[in-house]
Design a protein around this motif. Structure first.
Motif, PDB file in Angstrom:
ATOM      1  N   GLU A  39       1.050  -1.336   0.192  1.00  0.00           N
ATOM      2  CA  GLU A  39       0.093  -0.045   0.012  1.00  0.00           C
ATOM      3  C   GLU A  39       0.656   1.367   0.122  1.00  0.00           C
ATOM      4  O   GLU A  39       0.466   2.239  -0.648  1.00  0.00           O
ATOM      5  CB  GLU A  39      -0.982  -0.193   1.112  1.00  0.00           C
ATOM      6  N   ASP A  40       1.996   1.223   0.815  1.00  0.00           N
ATOM      7  CA  ASP A  40       2.815   2.310   0.720  1.00  0.00           C
ATOM      8  C   ASP A  40       3.467   2.592  -0.735  1.00  0.00           C
ATOM      9  O   ASP A  40       3.643   3.608  -1.073  1.00  0.00           O
ATOM     10  CB  ASP A  40       3.884   2.117   1.673  1.00  0.00           C
ATOM     11  N   ALA A  41       3.701   1.430  -1.430  1.00  0.00           N
ATOM     12  CA  ALA A  41       4.492   1.711  -2.556  1.00  0.00           C
ATOM     13  C   ALA A  41       3.390   2.254  -3.766  1.00  0.00           C
ATOM     14  O   ALA A  41       3.805   2.708  -4.454  1.00  0.00           O
ATOM     15  CB  ALA A  41       4.947   0.255  -3.076  1.00  0.00           C
ATOM     16  N   GLN A  42       2.162   1.608  -3.364  1.00  0.00           N
ATOM     17  CA  GLN A  42       1.184   2.236  -4.324  1.00  0.00           C
ATOM     18  C   GLN A  42       0.972   3.640  -4.182  1.00  0.00           C
ATOM     19  O   GLN A  42       0.529   4.308  -5.183  1.00  0.00           O
ATOM     20  CB  GLN A  42      -0.063   1.308  -4.161  1.00  0.00           C
ATOM     21  N   ALA A  43       0.947   4.057  -2.897  1.00  0.00           N
ATOM     22  CA  ALA A  43       0.596   5.411  -2.608  1.00  0.00           C
ATOM     23  C   ALA A  43       1.630   6.335  -3.429  1.00  0.00           C
ATOM     24  O   ALA A  43       1.286   7.169  -4.048  1.00  0.00           O
ATOM     25  CB  ALA A  43       0.542   5.774  -1.208  1.00  0.00           C
ATOM     26  N   GLU A  44       2.967   5.835  -3.311  1.00  0.00           N
ATOM     27  CA  GLU A  44       4.075   6.607  -4.168  1.00  0.00           C
ATOM     28  C   GLU A  44       3.978   6.459  -5.689  1.00  0.00           C
ATOM     29  O   GLU A  44       3.963   7.658  -6.374  1.00  0.00           O
ATOM     30  CB  GLU A  44       5.356   5.897  -3.768  1.00  0.00           C
ATOM     31  N   LEU A  45       3.374   5.523  -6.201  1.00  0.00           N
ATOM     32  CA  LEU A  45       3.046   5.297  -7.558  1.00  0.00           C
ATOM     33  C   LEU A  45       1.957   6.079  -7.875  1.00  0.00           C
ATOM     34  O   LEU A  45       1.774   6.793  -8.832  1.00  0.00           O
ATOM     35  CB  LEU A  45       2.764   3.707  -7.995  1.00  0.00           C
ATOM     36  N   ASN A  46       1.024   6.087  -7.189  1.00  0.00           N
ATOM     37  CA  ASN A  46      -0.419   6.919  -7.338  1.00  0.00           C
ATOM     38  C   ASN A  46       0.030   8.533  -7.428  1.00  0.00           C
ATOM     39  O   ASN A  46      -0.501   9.380  -8.034  1.00  0.00           O
ATOM     40  CB  ASN A  46      -1.480   7.022  -6.440  1.00  0.00           C
ATOM     41  N   ARG A  47       1.102   8.966  -6.494  1.00  0.00           N
ATOM     42  CA  ARG A  47       1.388  10.298  -6.530  1.00  0.00           C
ATOM     43  C   ARG A  47       2.157  10.788  -7.773  1.00  0.00           C
ATOM     44  O   ARG A  47       1.887  11.895  -8.321  1.00  0.00           O
ATOM     45  CB  ARG A  47       2.647  10.478  -5.444  1.00  0.00           C
ATOM     46  N   ASP A  48       2.826   9.779  -8.644  1.00  0.00           N
ATOM     47  CA  ASP A  48       3.437   9.998  -9.710  1.00  0.00           C
ATOM     48  C   ASP A  48       3.157   8.939 -10.758  1.00  0.00           C
ATOM     49  O   ASP A  48       4.202   7.894 -10.742  1.00  0.00           O
ATOM     50  CB  ASP A  48       5.023  10.605  -9.583  1.00  0.00           C
ATOM     51  N   PRO A  49       2.088   8.822 -11.460  1.00  0.00           N
ATOM     52  CA  PRO A  49       1.759   7.649 -12.194  1.00  0.00           C
ATOM     53  C   PRO A  49       2.801   7.536 -13.580  1.00  0.00           C
ATOM     54  O   PRO A  49       2.620   6.408 -14.154  1.00  0.00           O
ATOM     55  CB  PRO A  49       0.574   8.174 -12.773  1.00  0.00           C
ATOM     56  N   SER A  50       3.535   8.401 -13.752  1.00  0.00           N
ATOM     57  CA  SER A  50       4.761   8.268 -14.718  1.00  0.00           C
ATOM     58  C   SER A  50       5.837   7.351 -14.369  1.00  0.00           C
ATOM     59  O   SER A  50       6.464   6.615 -15.167  1.00  0.00           O
ATOM     60  CB  SER A  50       5.514   9.435 -15.211  1.00  0.00           C
ATOM     61  N   ASP A  51       5.686   6.828 -13.006  1.00  0.00           N
ATOM     62  CA  ASP A  51       6.384   5.611 -12.335  1.00  0.00           C
ATOM     63  C   ASP A  51       8.245   5.800 -12.738  1.00  0.00           C
ATOM     64  O   ASP A  51       8.658   5.083 -13.090  1.00  0.00           O
ATOM     65  CB  ASP A  51       6.102   4.294 -12.887  1.00  0.00           C
ATOM     66  N   GLU A  68       4.140  -5.762  -6.298  1.00  0.00           N
ATOM     67  CA  GLU A  68       2.937  -6.622  -6.170  1.00  0.00           C
ATOM     68  C   GLU A  68       3.580  -7.838  -5.181  1.00  0.00           C
ATOM     69  O   GLU A  68       2.650  -8.567  -4.572  1.00  0.00           O
ATOM     70  CB  GLU A  68       2.556  -7.343  -7.397  1.00  0.00           C
ATOM     71  N   THR A  69       4.547  -7.985  -5.195  1.00  0.00           N
ATOM     72  CA  THR A  69       5.277  -9.225  -4.130  1.00  0.00           C
ATOM     73  C   THR A  69       5.525  -8.788  -2.818  1.00  0.00           C
ATOM     74  O   THR A  69       5.632  -9.335  -1.867  1.00  0.00           O
ATOM     75  CB  THR A  69       6.908  -9.425  -4.669  1.00  0.00           C
ATOM     76  N   LEU A  70       5.179  -7.399  -2.355  1.00  0.00           N
ATOM     77  CA  LEU A  70       5.232  -7.200  -0.951  1.00  0.00           C
ATOM     78  C   LEU A  70       4.009  -7.564  -0.120  1.00  0.00           C
ATOM     79  O   LEU A  70       2.935  -7.498  -0.731  1.00  0.00           O
ATOM     80  CB  LEU A  70       5.440  -5.319  -0.720  1.00  0.00           C
ATOM     81  N   PRO A  71       4.058  -7.620   1.246  1.00  0.00           N
ATOM     82  CA  PRO A  71       2.951  -8.236   1.867  1.00  0.00           C
ATOM     83  C   PRO A  71       2.087  -6.940   1.872  1.00  0.00           C
ATOM     84  O   PRO A  71       2.412  -5.797   1.956  1.00  0.00           O
ATOM     85  CB  PRO A  71       3.330  -8.498   3.128  1.00  0.00           C
ATOM     86  N   HIS A  72       0.652  -7.263   2.229  1.00  0.00           N
ATOM     87  CA  HIS A  72      -0.356  -6.158   2.354  1.00  0.00           C
ATOM     88  C   HIS A  72      -0.655  -6.138   3.674  1.00  0.00           C
ATOM     89  O   HIS A  72      -0.533  -6.950   4.727  1.00  0.00           O
ATOM     90  CB  HIS A  72      -1.666  -6.591   1.764  1.00  0.00           C
ATOM     91  N   ARG A  73      -1.263  -4.924   4.187  1.00  0.00           N
ATOM     92  CA  ARG A  73      -1.542  -4.750   5.674  1.00  0.00           C
ATOM     93  C   ARG A  73      -2.707  -5.355   5.796  1.00  0.00           C
ATOM     94  O   ARG A  73      -3.905  -5.585   5.075  1.00  0.00           O
ATOM     95  CB  ARG A  73      -1.800  -3.264   5.874  1.00  0.00           C
ATOM     96  N   SER A  74      -2.833  -5.958   6.951  1.00  0.00           N
ATOM     97  CA  SER A  74      -4.025  -6.605   7.534  1.00  0.00           C
ATOM     98  C   SER A  74      -5.121  -5.614   7.460  1.00  0.00           C
ATOM     99  O   SER A  74      -5.210  -4.418   8.187  1.00  0.00           O
ATOM    100  CB  SER A  74      -3.854  -7.264   8.764  1.00  0.00           C
ATOM    101  N   THR A  75      -6.345  -5.869   7.001  1.00  0.00           N
ATOM    102  CA  THR A  75      -7.559  -4.878   7.278  1.00  0.00           C
ATOM    103  C   THR A  75      -8.001  -4.788   8.291  1.00  0.00           C
ATOM    104  O   THR A  75      -8.773  -3.743   8.951  1.00  0.00           O
ATOM    105  CB  THR A  75      -8.487  -5.316   6.116  1.00  0.00           C
TER     106      THR A  75
END
Length: 134
Positions: A39-51, A68-75
């Motif tokens: 989720e943290d990596a996704q937030a960074e990618l969402n900040r700058d979609p040009s990756d 995608e290989t990183l663990p997800h936070r437990s909901t």
């Protein structure tokens, strides 16, 4: 005499323009290993979609999902979100984000001194030319 004038002009320009050119500051270079959760990596990618950090570099076409290989936070977990990396130079982030106040003051002082020196030199040459005419 023209060589000296060109030299003084070049030095004046270098001293006046050098501090205003700005310092090159390191840009953060993040990898998936810099994040604890996807989720943290996704937030960074969402900040700058040009990756620019290539966080969406898995096998196959880019799908917009970072690390995608990183663990997800437990909901159901109540843990706080993991902040962005703070390891500084060790994490590849580098130094400050801009010039400090003293750097701006120093740059302004150097520029003013250079201009004053150039004006003084020009006035001295002009005065010398006037004395030679009389």
């Amino acid at each position: 005499m023209r060589i000296r004038t060109a030299f003084v002009a070049a030095v004046t320009v270098a001293l006046a323009a050098g501090p205003s050119a700005g310092l090159a500051h390191a840009q953060p270079d993040l990898d998936c290993r810099d994040f604890a959760f996807q989720e943290d990596a996704q937030a960074e990618l969402n900040r700058d979609p040009s990756d620019p950090h290539r966080l969406d570099e898995d096998q196959g076409p880019d799908d917009g999902i970072a690390c995608e290989t990183l663990p997800h936070r437990s909901t159901t977990s109540t843990t706080t979100p993991t902040p962005l990396p703070t390891r500084g130079v060790q994490g590849g982030i580098g130094g400050s984000t801009g010039p400090a106040d003293f750097e701006r003051t120093l740059g302004t002082a150097l520029a003013c001194t250079s201009l004053a020196a150039a004006a003084g030199y020009a006035a001295r040459r002009h005065r010398g030319a006037d004395l030679r005419r009389h």
